[in-house]
Design a protein around this motif. Structure first.
Motif, mmCIF file in Angstrom:
data_model
loop_
_atom_site.group_PDB
_atom_site.id
_atom_site.type_symbol
_atom_site.label_atom_id
_atom_site.label_comp_id
_atom_site.label_asym_id
_atom_site.label_seq_id
_atom_site.Cartn_x
_atom_site.Cartn_y
_atom_site.Cartn_z
ATOM 1 N N ARG A 1 0.828 -1.209 0.000
ATOM 2 C CA ARG A 1 0.000 0.000 0.000
ATOM 3 C C ARG A 1 0.866 1.265 0.000
ATOM 4 N NH1 ARG A 1 -5.255 -0.340 3.778
ATOM 5 N NH2 ARG A 1 -6.457 -1.487 2.269
ATOM 6 N N ARG A 2 1.899 1.222 0.781
ATOM 7 C CA ARG A 2 2.780 2.382 0.824
ATOM 8 C C ARG A 2 3.468 2.588 -0.521
ATOM 9 N NH1 ARG A 2 5.514 1.168 6.530
ATOM 10 N NH2 ARG A 2 3.788 1.859 7.806
ATOM 11 N N ALA A 3 3.798 1.477 -1.166
ATOM 12 C CA ALA A 3 4.441 1.605 -2.476
ATOM 13 C C ALA A 3 3.458 2.120 -3.516
ATOM 14 C CB ALA A 3 5.015 0.263 -2.902
ATOM 15 N N LEU A 4 2.210 1.717 -3.444
ATOM 16 C CA LEU A 4 1.210 2.149 -4.420
ATOM 17 C C LEU A 4 0.704 3.564 -4.137
ATOM 18 C CD1 LEU A 4 -0.959 -1.070 -4.871
ATOM 19 C CD2 LEU A 4 0.666 -0.090 -6.486
ATOM 20 N N PRO B 1 2.060 6.452 -2.058
ATOM 21 C CA PRO B 1 3.023 7.096 -1.177
ATOM 22 C C PRO B 1 2.497 8.396 -0.581
ATOM 23 C CG PRO B 1 3.792 7.120 -3.448
ATOM 24 C CD PRO B 1 2.507 6.418 -3.422
ATOM 25 N N ALA B 2 1.631 9.137 -1.273
ATOM 26 C CA ALA B 2 1.155 10.427 -0.772
ATOM 27 C C ALA B 2 0.263 10.237 0.432
ATOM 28 C CB ALA B 2 0.405 11.154 -1.886
ATOM 29 N N GLU B 3 -0.577 9.226 0.398
ATOM 30 C CA GLU B 3 -1.468 9.010 1.515
ATOM 31 C C GLU B 3 -0.688 8.656 2.786
ATOM 32 O OE1 GLU B 3 -4.237 5.981 0.573
ATOM 33 O OE2 GLU B 3 -5.159 7.119 -1.022
ATOM 34 N N SER B 4 0.349 7.903 2.605
ATOM 35 C CA SER B 4 1.116 7.500 3.770
ATOM 36 C C SER B 4 1.872 8.692 4.365
ATOM 37 C CB SER B 4 2.072 6.366 3.449
ATOM 38 O OG SER B 4 2.943 6.736 2.418
#
Length: 185
Positions: free
Chosen positions: A173-176, A178-181
């Motif tokens: 998820r972080r790789a897909l 990155p902005a949200e994380s």
């Protein structure tokens, strides 16, 4: 009066007939006299086993051979007046037949006692084997019940694999996204 004398001292019933004396049940009976002498079968059996063991040794065969050789030599070469069993050795044959007639039943008695002991031993072994089989079957059922119970319990390896799967999902998820994380931080 004559009827009273006849029954004097002997217990009588309601009919007035004399009864035999009663024996006390709280005391043992006096032993009866026997025509044959009494013997202990166990001690006789032990004696027969000892004799049978001795008859089956080389020591017995050696002594028996030496006695027979001495008997034959004495009765063949001793002076005529000193011989007690002539050439056909009838007395020696009688002695050997007598020895064999006693040895055979003693050996059979010893074998029967050994067979009885073996039978008891085999019975005890059979019962022990039955107990062992029953114990093994019980333990097998208990282990199967534990395995079935453990199949429903979360083990350390299962929890570890689930956590690793969750970490992998988070990393993906972080790789897909990155902005949200970064905003979440």
């Amino acid at each position: 009066m004559a009827g009273e004398d006849r029954t004097k001292g002997a217990p009588t019933g309601a009919s007035g007939i004399a009864r035999p004396p009663r024996y006390r049940l709280d005391q043992p009976k006096a032993p009866r006299r026997r025509l044959l002498p009494a013997y202990d079968p166990e001690s006789f059996g032990r004696l027969s086993e000892r004799i049978a063991r001795f008859l089956g040794t080389w020591r017995f065969i050696t002594w028996m051979t030496l006695v027979i050789i001495a008997w034959v030599v004495w009765n063949a070469f001793a002076p005529v007046g000193w011989r007690f069993d002539g050439y056909p050795f009838i007395f020696l044959t009688l002695i050997l037949s007598l020895q064999a007639s006693y040895a055979a039943p003693l050996i059979l008695l010893a074998q029967n006692r050994q067979a009885d002991r073996d039978r008891v031993t085999y019975e005890q072994d059979r019962k022990q084997n039955e107990r062992s089989i029953a114990d093994t079957e019980y333990l097998t059922r208990e282990i199967a019940a534990l395995r079935m119970g453990l199949g429903e319990v979360a083990t350390r390896d299962w929890i570890r694999s689930e956590l690793e799967d969750l970490m992998r999902d988070l990393d993906e998820r972080r790789a897909l996204f990155p902005a949200e994380s970064d905003e979440d931080r």
